[in-house]
Structure formats: C-alpha cells, structure tokens
Design a protein around this motif. Structure first.
Motif, PDB file in Angstrom:
ATOM      1  N   THR A  19       4.899  50.714  19.880  1.00  0.00           N
ATOM      2  CA  THR A  19       5.059  51.741  17.689  1.00  0.00           C
ATOM      3  C   THR A  19       4.910  50.561  16.928  1.00  0.00           C
ATOM      4  N   THR A  20       4.296  49.734  17.261  1.00  0.00           N
ATOM      5  CA  THR A  20       4.468  48.636  16.426  1.00  0.00           C
ATOM      6  C   THR A  20       2.720  47.910  16.214  1.00  0.00           C
TER       7      THR A  20
ATOM      8  N   GLU B 139      10.329  65.896  25.521  1.00  0.00           N
ATOM      9  CA  GLU B 139       9.307  66.646  25.628  1.00  0.00           C
ATOM     10  C   GLU B 139       8.282  67.138  24.752  1.00  0.00           C
ATOM     11  N   THR B 140       8.553  65.949  23.798  1.00  0.00           N
ATOM     12  CA  THR B 140       7.734  66.788  22.315  1.00  0.00           C
ATOM     13  C   THR B 140       6.648  65.373  22.099  1.00  0.00           C
ATOM     14  N   LEU B 141       5.990  65.988  21.567  1.00  0.00           N
ATOM     15  CA  LEU B 141       4.830  64.806  21.135  1.00  0.00           C
ATOM     16  C   LEU B 141       5.307  64.084  19.893  1.00  0.00           C
ATOM     17  N   PRO B 142       4.977  62.365  20.217  1.00  0.00           N
ATOM     18  CA  PRO B 142       5.754  61.568  19.262  1.00  0.00           C
ATOM     19  C   PRO B 142       4.637  61.509  18.198  1.00  0.00           C
ATOM     20  N   ASN B 143       5.733  61.462  17.251  1.00  0.00           N
ATOM     21  CA  ASN B 143       5.391  60.963  15.802  1.00  0.00           C
ATOM     22  C   ASN B 143       3.951  59.859  15.564  1.00  0.00           C
ATOM     23  N   GLU B 144       2.445  60.313  14.709  1.00  0.00           N
ATOM     24  CA  GLU B 144       1.480  59.531  14.908  1.00  0.00           C
ATOM     25  C   GLU B 144       1.242  59.088  13.405  1.00  0.00           C
ATOM     26  N   LYS B 145       2.137  57.663  13.372  1.00  0.00           N
ATOM     27  CA  LYS B 145       1.190  57.174  11.653  1.00  0.00           C
ATOM     28  C   LYS B 145       0.443  55.898  11.856  1.00  0.00           C
ATOM     29  N   THR B 146      -0.560  55.892  10.625  1.00  0.00           N
ATOM     30  CA  THR B 146      -1.733  54.970  10.511  1.00  0.00           C
ATOM     31  C   THR B 146      -1.231  53.447   9.697  1.00  0.00           C
ATOM     32  N   VAL B 147      -1.363  52.835  10.420  1.00  0.00           N
ATOM     33  CA  VAL B 147      -0.887  51.272   8.983  1.00  0.00           C
ATOM     34  C   VAL B 147      -1.870  50.751   9.158  1.00  0.00           C
TER      35      VAL B 147
ATOM     36  N   LYS C 115      -2.835  53.142  14.531  1.00  0.00           N
ATOM     37  CA  LYS C 115      -2.344  53.990  14.769  1.00  0.00           C
ATOM     38  C   LYS C 115      -0.805  53.586  15.422  1.00  0.00           C
ATOM     39  N   VAL C 116       0.663  53.783  15.109  1.00  0.00           N
ATOM     40  CA  VAL C 116       1.733  53.519  16.431  1.00  0.00           C
ATOM     41  C   VAL C 116       2.050  54.496  16.428  1.00  0.00           C
ATOM     42  N   PHE C 117       3.160  54.820  17.409  1.00  0.00           N
ATOM     43  CA  PHE C 117       3.699  56.468  17.255  1.00  0.00           C
ATOM     44  C   PHE C 117       4.899  55.908  18.363  1.00  0.00           C
ATOM     45  N   GLU C 118       6.024  57.272  17.431  1.00  0.00           N
ATOM     46  CA  GLU C 118       7.326  57.285  17.102  1.00  0.00           C
ATOM     47  C   GLU C 118       7.158  57.798  18.636  1.00  0.00           C
ATOM     48  N   LYS C 119       8.646  57.621  19.054  1.00  0.00           N
ATOM     49  CA  LYS C 119       9.225  58.583  19.934  1.00  0.00           C
ATOM     50  C   LYS C 119      10.031  59.560  19.355  1.00  0.00           C
ATOM     51  N   THR C 120       9.625  60.646  19.949  1.00  0.00           N
ATOM     52  CA  THR C 120      10.708  61.897  19.248  1.00  0.00           C
ATOM     53  C   THR C 120      11.640  62.213  20.511  1.00  0.00           C
ATOM     54  N   SER C 121      11.191  62.930  21.729  1.00  0.00           N
ATOM     55  CA  SER C 121      11.707  63.192  22.677  1.00  0.00           C
ATOM     56  C   SER C 121      10.559  63.225  24.156  1.00  0.00           C
TER      57      SER C 121
END
Length: 176
Positions: A52-53, A88-96, A80-86
């Motif tokens: 996540t960081t 059951e769903t895929l995480p949000n991916e952000k490029t930092v 890439k970092v990954f933000e957990k949404t739930s």
C-alpha cells in the motif's frame, strides 16, 4: 525523464511485501496503509501482502546499496500500490513516483529533493503546487517533512526519513 536528467537511476521492485514492513517504517496500527490485500498463496511471510506504500521497497534498495559500500545512491521508481476496497473485489491500483537517496558527502538535502519534485511537477504540468509541513507521518523526521499539494489537495509527501526508520534498514546516513 526529469528524474533521469537529475541524475537518478530507475529501479523496479516487487509489488508484494511483508506485514512487518509497516513496523520498520513506523506506520501506526490504525493507519489506512495497514488495510492491505493478503496474497492467498505467498512464497513466504516477506512476500505475503500487496503493498500500500512503496517506501519499504525503496528503503530496501537503498539499504542494499549502502551496505555494499556505495557512497551514494539516487534512485526513483514508478511503481504500483494497491488499495483494498473489499475482500470480494479487486483493489484500486495506483501508480506512484518514489524518489530515494542518500549521499555520504551529505551534499544533498531536503531542498535537493524539493527541487527534484518541482522539476517533476513542472514536467507533468501539475498546477498550483504548494507545500505544507507534515507532522503526522512517523516515517519521516519531524520538522523535515512536507506534503505536496496541488490546488489544495495532498498528492504526495517528502522529506528526511526518521533516523529510527533509517536504522531499521541499517543505514546510518541521512536518507531522503
């Protein structure tokens, strides 16, 4: 391109880390960065979660350079970092963008890093850039850390790594 022009070398790191990485960078127990996605069949504890960081990944590479007696290292990563949404769903991916460096001669400092950030912001056409002191991030040295804002919205954090965090990575120099 602007980071390469500033003399930095690009690195590529894995997008999975271990949960103990959060302790090494002094992330509080209730911090949102600890809401991570677990890998269902990891190779080991050190690669069991999606990051996540990117800070632990950068510090690992800087530590390897420092402990191999490289007198300086100026690095950057588009990762890439990954933000957990739930669950059951895929995480949000952000490029930092992550920049990290140490210099045994200590010729570079907080303002060197700020100059690099200003160069990247200009190259990316980021408007209305401003900075405010950061007092709530335990990974950074208090009083030597700032948030990067664009139109009043936090888009980044930068500064000198807290000496305890640097020591956790066996670096006894100032790290930015």
């Amino acid at each position: 391109e602007s980071l390469r022009a500033a003399g930095l070398s690009e690195i590529f790191t894995y997008t999975f880390i271990g949960p103990k990485s959060f302790d090494k960078i002094r992330v509080p127990e209730n911090d949102a960065r600890r809401n991570y996605l677990k890998i269902s069949n990891p190779l080991g504890e050190d690669t069991s979660i999606m990051r996540t960081t990117t800070l632990p990944s950068m510090l690992e590479i800087l530590s390897k350079n420092y402990n191999n007696r490289n007198p300086e290292a100026y690095l950057y990563e588009l990762g890439k970092v990954f933000e957990k949404t739930s669950d059951e769903t895929l995480p949000n991916e952000k490029t930092v963008v992550t920049v990290g460096f140490y210099d045994s001669s200590e010729a570079s400092d907080f303002f060197t890093l700020k100059g690099m950030i200003e160069s990247v912001a200009a190259a990316m056409n980021i408007k209305n850039v401003s900075y405010v002191p950061c007092t709530d991030n335990a990974s950074y040295h208090p009083g030597r850390c700032a948030y990067l804002l664009s139109d009043g919205e936090k888009i980044g954090v930068f500064g000198e790594i807290h000496p305890t965090v640097a020591a956790n990575y066996e670096i006894d120099k100032k790290v930015y």
